[in-house]
Design an enzyme around this catalytic site. Sequence first.
Site, mmCIF file in Angstrom:
data_model
loop_
_atom_site.group_PDB
_atom_site.id
_atom_site.type_symbol
_atom_site.label_atom_id
_atom_site.label_comp_id
_atom_site.label_asym_id
_atom_site.label_seq_id
_atom_site.Cartn_x
_atom_site.Cartn_y
_atom_site.Cartn_z
ATOM 1 N N ASP A 158 -50.069 -25.564 13.444
ATOM 2 C CA ASP A 158 -49.457 -24.493 14.241
ATOM 3 C C ASP A 158 -48.211 -23.959 13.537
ATOM 4 O O ASP A 158 -47.199 -23.686 14.177
ATOM 5 C CB ASP A 158 -49.130 -25.012 15.648
ATOM 6 C CG ASP A 158 -48.966 -23.873 16.657
ATOM 7 O OD1 ASP A 158 -49.431 -22.752 16.362
ATOM 8 O OD2 ASP A 158 -48.369 -24.109 17.714
ATOM 9 N N LYS A 160 -45.953 -21.313 12.234
ATOM 10 C CA LYS A 160 -45.755 -19.886 12.529
ATOM 11 C C LYS A 160 -44.256 -19.633 12.617
ATOM 12 O O LYS A 160 -43.464 -20.585 12.701
ATOM 13 C CB LYS A 160 -46.452 -19.494 13.832
ATOM 14 C CG LYS A 160 -46.048 -20.299 15.050
ATOM 15 C CD LYS A 160 -46.785 -19.797 16.281
ATOM 16 C CE LYS A 160 -46.548 -20.684 17.475
ATOM 17 N NZ LYS A 160 -47.229 -20.213 18.677
ATOM 18 N N ASN A 163 -42.205 -21.480 15.189
ATOM 19 C CA ASN A 163 -42.066 -22.938 15.091
ATOM 20 C C ASN A 163 -41.214 -23.364 13.907
ATOM 21 O O ASN A 163 -41.222 -24.525 13.507
ATOM 22 C CB ASN A 163 -43.445 -23.604 15.039
ATOM 23 C CG ASN A 163 -44.122 -23.561 16.403
ATOM 24 O OD1 ASN A 163 -43.452 -23.329 17.403
ATOM 25 N ND2 ASN A 163 -45.422 -23.778 16.432
HETATM 26 P P1 ATP Z 1 -45.266 -23.381 23.127
HETATM 27 O O1 ATP Z 1 -45.007 -24.783 23.521
HETATM 28 O O2 ATP Z 1 -46.112 -22.654 24.077
HETATM 29 O O3 ATP Z 1 -45.676 -23.215 21.686
HETATM 30 P P2 ATP Z 1 -42.594 -22.691 22.578
HETATM 31 O O4 ATP Z 1 -42.735 -23.027 21.140
HETATM 32 O O5 ATP Z 1 -41.833 -21.466 22.909
HETATM 33 O O6 ATP Z 1 -43.952 -22.556 23.303
HETATM 34 P P3 ATP Z 1 -40.998 -24.971 23.032
HETATM 35 O O7 ATP Z 1 -41.176 -25.616 21.715
HETATM 36 O O8 ATP Z 1 -41.106 -25.821 24.237
HETATM 37 O O9 ATP Z 1 -42.018 -23.907 23.365
HETATM 38 O O10 ATP Z 1 -39.635 -24.193 22.994
HETATM 39 C C1 ATP Z 1 -39.170 -23.348 24.024
HETATM 40 C C2 ATP Z 1 -37.927 -22.629 23.552
HETATM 41 O O11 ATP Z 1 -36.876 -23.546 23.293
HETATM 42 C C3 ATP Z 1 -38.138 -21.831 22.280
HETATM 43 O O12 ATP Z 1 -37.514 -20.578 22.436
HETATM 44 C C4 ATP Z 1 -37.417 -22.600 21.225
HETATM 45 O O13 ATP Z 1 -36.854 -21.737 20.254
HETATM 46 C C5 ATP Z 1 -36.349 -23.357 22.003
HETATM 47 N N1 ATP Z 1 -36.167 -24.655 21.354
HETATM 48 C C6 ATP Z 1 -37.095 -25.621 21.219
HETATM 49 N N2 ATP Z 1 -36.604 -26.683 20.554
HETATM 50 C C7 ATP Z 1 -35.313 -26.376 20.247
HETATM 51 C C8 ATP Z 1 -34.269 -27.072 19.530
HETATM 52 N N3 ATP Z 1 -34.465 -28.292 19.021
HETATM 53 N N4 ATP Z 1 -33.087 -26.458 19.417
HETATM 54 C C9 ATP Z 1 -32.888 -25.222 19.922
HETATM 55 N N5 ATP Z 1 -33.830 -24.511 20.589
HETATM 56 C C10 ATP Z 1 -35.034 -25.083 20.755
#
Ligand code: ATP
Length: 313
Positions: A158, A160, A163
């Site tokens: 995944d 992208k 991520n």
């Molecule tokens: P999905 O799980 O559907 O792929 P996602 O990637 O948006 O969705 P999460 O990884 O749960 O879901 O992240 C949600 C939000 O929180 C995103 O906008 C991400 O940028 C932010 N985020 C996640 N991890 C961190 C981190 N370690 N530090 C700062 N922001 C974070």
Amino acid sequence: DCCLGTSATAPASSGAAAAAASSAMPAGVALPGCELLRLLGEGSFGTVILVRERQTGNLYAVKIMSKAQLASEDQLANIALERQVLREAGPHPFIVECAAGFQTENAVVLVLEYLPGGDFYDLLRSKGLLSEEQAQFYLAEVVVGIGELHAHKFVLRDLKLENILLDADGHVRLTDFGLAGKVNTVGDTSITDLSGTAIYQAPEILSGKGHGTPVDWWALGILAFIMMTGKPPFGGSDRAELYAAIEKAEIDLESNPKAQGWDPITKDFIQGLLTKNPAKRLGSGGVQDVISHPFFRGIDWEALLRMELEPPI
Ligand code: ATP
């Protein structure tokens, strides 16, 4: 088919932000000794909240996923694997660090290092497209991160823009291993389920014949193309057309206007990664193949790994 749409979030006052964060906390989840600062975002299975540990002042991004929602979508095994990836592949300079993971009756909680630089999607939206030289730096960090995952027999599946998070100094951290797969060897292609984000999917994922680590190198090719052009190389007016274009995997960079002006080495790099046959794809022989490509000429990999190279933007 532009991937760089708009997704602005309004800054909230700290009181309101803390209230929003605390109302996003599911019942039964407590983070003793931590102050909830604000909601960072919501993923498909839960919420990410910025917290400060009172005693140390350390900031963490706490990802809280509802077990009911995970179970209803058959994601409990994925979450277990996500935790395994974080445990086994980290700590590593280019992989998000997980300080703790635990579960309550209703939720799975991951305490992640807080990455204040946002994600790569936002970086491209705010700073514009990357030059070949700028892309070289970020892709090099991504390549080393992928190589580490592969060394632990994990396929990211995944990769992208969204991520790839950035730390305070602008170095990359790969995150979100909820779709990762486990292989037995780097050449193992026994994963068969369809997963990942449509535009990044490799042809062998779509054909369902089994896939392995080369899917991450394909996704790297898509990522590199988007970083430098703002658009994915394969498109279509609907999912079926997109998949047909990916399965054909015809990409003629010589006559592609978006690649005009690219160094022939850059074209060769992208073409190598976007090779339909995974056994012939750049990276099929392992991360060293990718690292050795002249696209990365001049990179001091030791210094890169020590995070001594300055991010270009
Ligand atoms: P999905 O799980 O559907 O792929 P996602 O990637 O948006 O969705 P999460 O990884 O749960 O879901 O992240 C949600 C939000 O929180 C995103 O906008 C991400 O940028 C932010 N985020 C996640 N991890 C961190 C981190 N370690 N530090 C700062 N922001 C974070």
